[in-house]
Design a protein around this motif. Structure first.
Motif, PDB file in Angstrom:
ATOM      1  N   GLU A  80       0.827  -1.214   0.000  1.00 33.04           N
ATOM      2  CA  GLU A  80       0.000   0.000   0.000  1.00 33.04           C
ATOM      3  C   GLU A  80       0.860   1.262   0.000  1.00 33.04           C
ATOM      4  O   GLU A  80       0.525   2.232  -0.677  1.00 33.04           O
ATOM      5  CB  GLU A  80      -0.983  -0.006   1.176  1.00 33.04           C
ATOM      6  N   GLU A  81       1.973   1.244   0.734  1.00 38.19           N
ATOM      7  CA  GLU A  81       2.876   2.401   0.729  1.00 38.19           C
ATOM      8  C   GLU A  81       3.486   2.576  -0.663  1.00 38.19           C
ATOM      9  O   GLU A  81       3.563   3.690  -1.178  1.00 38.19           O
ATOM     10  CB  GLU A  81       3.990   2.224   1.766  1.00 38.19           C
ATOM     11  N   TRP A  82       3.910   1.469  -1.270  1.00 39.84           N
ATOM     12  CA  TRP A  82       4.486   1.531  -2.619  1.00 39.84           C
ATOM     13  C   TRP A  82       3.444   2.045  -3.612  1.00 39.84           C
ATOM     14  O   TRP A  82       3.750   2.851  -4.479  1.00 39.84           O
ATOM     15  CB  TRP A  82       5.007   0.143  -3.035  1.00 39.84           C
ATOM     16  N   LYS A  83       2.215   1.567  -3.486  1.00 42.88           N
ATOM     17  CA  LYS A  83       1.146   2.026  -4.375  1.00 42.88           C
ATOM     18  C   LYS A  83       0.919   3.524  -4.203  1.00 42.88           C
ATOM     19  O   LYS A  83       0.749   4.261  -5.181  1.00 42.88           O
ATOM     20  CB  LYS A  83      -0.149   1.262  -4.112  1.00 42.88           C
ATOM     21  N   SER A  84       0.950   3.992  -2.958  1.00 45.96           N
ATOM     22  CA  SER A  84       0.740   5.401  -2.679  1.00 45.96           C
ATOM     23  C   SER A  84       1.836   6.260  -3.327  1.00 45.96           C
ATOM     24  O   SER A  84       1.547   7.309  -3.925  1.00 45.96           O
ATOM     25  CB  SER A  84       0.717   5.629  -1.160  1.00 45.96           C
ATOM     26  N   VAL A  85       3.082   5.825  -3.239  1.00 43.72           N
ATOM     27  CA  VAL A  85       4.176   6.572  -3.859  1.00 43.72           C
ATOM     28  C   VAL A  85       4.006   6.560  -5.384  1.00 43.72           C
ATOM     29  O   VAL A  85       4.178   7.587  -6.044  1.00 43.72           O
ATOM     30  CB  VAL A  85       5.548   6.007  -3.438  1.00 43.72           C
ATOM     31  N   GLY A  86       3.637   5.407  -5.946  1.00 49.18           N
ATOM     32  CA  GLY A  86       3.380   5.335  -7.391  1.00 49.18           C
ATOM     33  C   GLY A  86       2.251   6.257  -7.809  1.00 49.18           C
ATOM     34  O   GLY A  86       2.349   6.962  -8.820  1.00 49.18           O
ATOM     35  N   ASP A  87       1.187   6.284  -7.022  1.00 50.87           N
ATOM     36  CA  ASP A  87       0.057   7.182  -7.317  1.00 50.87           C
ATOM     37  C   ASP A  87       0.507   8.645  -7.284  1.00 50.87           C
ATOM     38  O   ASP A  87       0.095   9.440  -8.129  1.00 50.87           O
ATOM     39  CB  ASP A  87      -1.089   6.953  -6.325  1.00 50.87           C
ATOM     40  N   ASP A  88       1.368   8.989  -6.308  1.00 52.53           N
ATOM     41  CA  ASP A  88       1.898  10.356  -6.232  1.00 52.53           C
ATOM     42  C   ASP A  88       2.669  10.696  -7.510  1.00 52.53           C
ATOM     43  O   ASP A  88       2.523  11.796  -8.050  1.00 52.53           O
ATOM     44  CB  ASP A  88       2.845  10.521  -5.044  1.00 52.53           C
ATOM     45  N   LEU A  89       3.504   9.762  -7.972  1.00 49.87           N
ATOM     46  CA  LEU A  89       4.295  10.002  -9.181  1.00 49.87           C
ATOM     47  C   LEU A  89       3.417  10.221 -10.411  1.00 49.87           C
ATOM     48  O   LEU A  89       3.792  10.946 -11.329  1.00 49.87           O
ATOM     49  CB  LEU A  89       5.245   8.824  -9.437  1.00 49.87           C
ATOM     50  N   MET A  90       2.241   9.581 -10.415  1.00 51.63           N
ATOM     51  CA  MET A  90       1.363   9.651 -11.585  1.00 51.63           C
ATOM     52  C   MET A  90       0.225  10.656 -11.435  1.00 51.63           C
ATOM     53  O   MET A  90      -0.633  10.739 -12.299  1.00 51.63           O
ATOM     54  CB  MET A  90       0.795   8.260 -11.885  1.00 51.63           C
ATOM     55  N   ARG A  91       0.235  11.421 -10.348  1.00 53.85           N
ATOM     56  CA  ARG A  91      -0.871  12.349 -10.087  1.00 53.85           C
ATOM     57  C   ARG A  91      -1.055  13.350 -11.229  1.00 53.85           C
ATOM     58  O   ARG A  91      -2.143  13.544 -11.724  1.00 53.85           O
ATOM     59  CB  ARG A  91      -0.652  13.079  -8.763  1.00 53.85           C
ATOM     60  N   GLU A  92       0.016  13.988 -11.659  1.00 50.43           N
ATOM     61  CA  GLU A  92      -0.086  14.980 -12.737  1.00 50.43           C
ATOM     62  C   GLU A  92      -0.011  14.356 -14.118  1.00 50.43           C
ATOM     63  O   GLU A  92      -0.594  14.872 -15.064  1.00 50.43           O
ATOM     64  CB  GLU A  92       1.000  16.046 -12.571  1.00 50.43           C
ATOM     65  N   ASP A  93       0.724  13.269 -14.234  1.00 46.01           N
ATOM     66  CA  ASP A  93       0.886  12.584 -15.521  1.00 46.01           C
ATOM     67  C   ASP A  93       0.722  11.090 -15.283  1.00 46.01           C
ATOM     68  O   ASP A  93       1.628  10.446 -14.770  1.00 46.01           O
ATOM     69  CB  ASP A  93       2.268  12.881 -16.121  1.00 46.01           C
ATOM     70  N   PRO A  94      -0.433  10.522 -15.653  1.00 44.94           N
ATOM     71  CA  PRO A  94      -0.681   9.101 -15.411  1.00 44.94           C
ATOM     72  C   PRO A  94       0.330   8.172 -16.089  1.00 44.94           C
ATOM     73  O   PRO A  94       0.431   7.009 -15.732  1.00 44.94           O
ATOM     74  CB  PRO A  94      -2.079   8.877 -15.982  1.00 44.94           C
ATOM     75  N   LEU A  95       1.095   8.701 -17.033  1.00 48.10           N
ATOM     76  CA  LEU A  95       2.085   7.885 -17.738  1.00 48.10           C
ATOM     77  C   LEU A  95       3.515   8.183 -17.288  1.00 48.10           C
ATOM     78  O   LEU A  95       4.467   7.717 -17.914  1.00 48.10           O
ATOM     79  CB  LEU A  95       1.959   8.098 -19.247  1.00 48.10           C
ATOM     80  N   ALA A  96       3.681   8.936 -16.199  1.00 51.75           N
ATOM     81  CA  ALA A  96       5.019   9.346 -15.762  1.00 51.75           C
ATOM     82  C   ALA A  96       5.952   8.164 -15.539  1.00 51.75           C
ATOM     83  O   ALA A  96       7.108   8.185 -15.981  1.00 51.75           O
ATOM     84  CB  ALA A  96       4.918  10.197 -14.491  1.00 51.75           C
ATOM     85  N   ILE A  97       5.482   7.130 -14.861  1.00 53.53           N
ATOM     86  CA  ILE A  97       6.336   5.966 -14.584  1.00 53.53           C
ATOM     87  C   ILE A  97       6.658   5.236 -15.883  1.00 53.53           C
ATOM     88  O   ILE A  97       7.814   4.869 -16.127  1.00 53.53           O
ATOM     89  CB  ILE A  97       5.668   5.028 -13.560  1.00 53.53           C
ATOM     90  N   ILE A  98       5.660   5.053 -16.726  1.00 50.33           N
ATOM     91  CA  ILE A  98       5.876   4.340 -17.990  1.00 50.33           C
ATOM     92  C   ILE A  98       6.838   5.121 -18.884  1.00 50.33           C
ATOM     93  O   ILE A  98       7.716   4.534 -19.525  1.00 50.33           O
ATOM     94  CB  ILE A  98       4.534   4.054 -18.685  1.00 50.33           C
ATOM     95  N   ARG A  99       6.719   6.433 -18.894  1.00 48.19           N
ATOM     96  CA  ARG A  99       7.649   7.252 -19.697  1.00 48.19           C
ATOM     97  C   ARG A  99       9.093   7.066 -19.234  1.00 48.19           C
ATOM     98  O   ARG A  99      10.013   7.020 -20.044  1.00 48.19           O
ATOM     99  CB  ARG A  99       7.263   8.725 -19.634  1.00 48.19           C
ATOM    100  N   LYS A 100       9.299   6.985 -17.919  1.00 48.87           N
ATOM    101  CA  LYS A 100      10.653   6.758 -17.399  1.00 48.87           C
ATOM    102  C   LYS A 100      11.181   5.407 -17.868  1.00 48.87           C
ATOM    103  O   LYS A 100      12.350   5.285 -18.224  1.00 48.87           O
ATOM    104  CB  LYS A 100      10.669   6.830 -15.874  1.00 48.87           C
ATOM    105  N   ILE A 101      10.322   4.414 -17.876  1.00 50.32           N
ATOM    106  CA  ILE A 101      10.751   3.069 -18.285  1.00 50.32           C
ATOM    107  C   ILE A 101      11.079   3.036 -19.765  1.00 50.32           C
ATOM    108  O   ILE A 101      12.142   2.535 -20.163  1.00 50.32           O
ATOM    109  CB  ILE A 101       9.684   2.022 -17.920  1.00 50.32           C
ATOM    110  N   ILE A 102      10.199   3.557 -20.602  1.00 45.02           N
ATOM    111  CA  ILE A 102      10.433   3.465 -22.043  1.00 45.02           C
ATOM    112  C   ILE A 102      11.549   4.379 -22.516  1.00 45.02           C
ATOM    113  O   ILE A 102      12.004   4.254 -23.652  1.00 45.02           O
ATOM    114  CB  ILE A 102       9.148   3.649 -22.885  1.00 45.02           C
ATOM    115  N   GLY A 103      12.019   5.258 -21.647  1.00 41.08           N
ATOM    116  CA  GLY A 103      13.216   6.015 -21.974  1.00 41.08           C
ATOM    117  C   GLY A 103      14.447   5.134 -21.969  1.00 41.08           C
ATOM    118  O   GLY A 103      15.475   5.472 -22.551  1.00 41.08           O
ATOM    119  N   ALA A 104      14.343   3.977 -21.310  1.00 38.75           N
ATOM    120  CA  ALA A 104      15.485   3.075 -21.176  1.00 38.75           C
ATOM    121  C   ALA A 104      15.225   1.673 -21.721  1.00 38.75           C
ATOM    122  O   ALA A 104      16.163   0.920 -21.945  1.00 38.75           O
ATOM    123  CB  ALA A 104      15.872   2.968 -19.698  1.00 38.75           C
TER     124      ALA A 104
END
Length: 182
Positions: A80-104
């Protein structure tokens, strides 16, 4: 999506895939296999790693020392803590995490929500559910039927790798390398 482009790590690739499933289903194993046997690149960057990096950053900003390995190994107990941090990262951009991954990488590991799945269709060509008899992860709200394909992982590595090879050949991304483990 669907056009040839420089693949992460060099070479040319015509697709990106995501691997989705519950913890322990074989997503990371499949990603490593795809990296070693296809034109797709994977360097270990997963949604969990992006979230881990953010958690470490927050701890350091708070003046606290954190051991990355300990934090990562305890991720399933602290979902749940990990999910919360992930949700924070995606609050403004729902694809923020995926964009970081596909950059590499060309392989996205760890999409957790239907919102991420739906919105990532502009960046990812094929969503694959890795199906295995493991305890459900309450933070994963995607269902197998919401993905484009389901790959079973019930009988051992040889069979799992065989399924991945058949899919890779059908997608015309198989490079002919041999499996490292059987």
């Amino acid at each position: 999506v669907g056009t040839s482009r420089q693949a992460a790590g060099g070479g040319w690739c015509s697709m990106r895939i995501s691997l989705i499933g519950h913890g322990g289903s074989g997503k990371d194993t499949a990603a490593v296999w795809f990296d070693g046997h296809t034109s797709l690149r994977f360097n270990g960057m997963t949604t969990s790693v992006v979230i881990l990096n953010e958690m470490v950053k927050r701890e350091k900003e708070g003046g606290r020392h954190v051991d990355r390995r300990t934090l990562f190994e305890a991720r399933r107990e602290n979902r749940e803590e990990w999910k919360s941090v992930g949700d924070d990262l995606m609050r403004e951009d729902p694809l923020a995490i995926i964009r970081k991954i596909i950059g590499a990488c060309d392989v996205v590991v760890g999409i957790r929500s239907l919102r991420e799945l739906e919105q990532s269709k502009s960046l990812v060509d094929l969503h694959i559910w890795i199906d295995r008899d493991v305890p459900p992860d309450p933070t994963v709200s995607v269902l197998a039927g919401e993905c484009d394909l389901v790959i079973p992982n019930y009988s051992g590595l040889s069979e799992f790798y065989g399924s991945l090879e058949r899919l890779s050949r059908a997608l015309n991304i198989y490079t002919g390398a041999t499996c490292l483990a059987t």
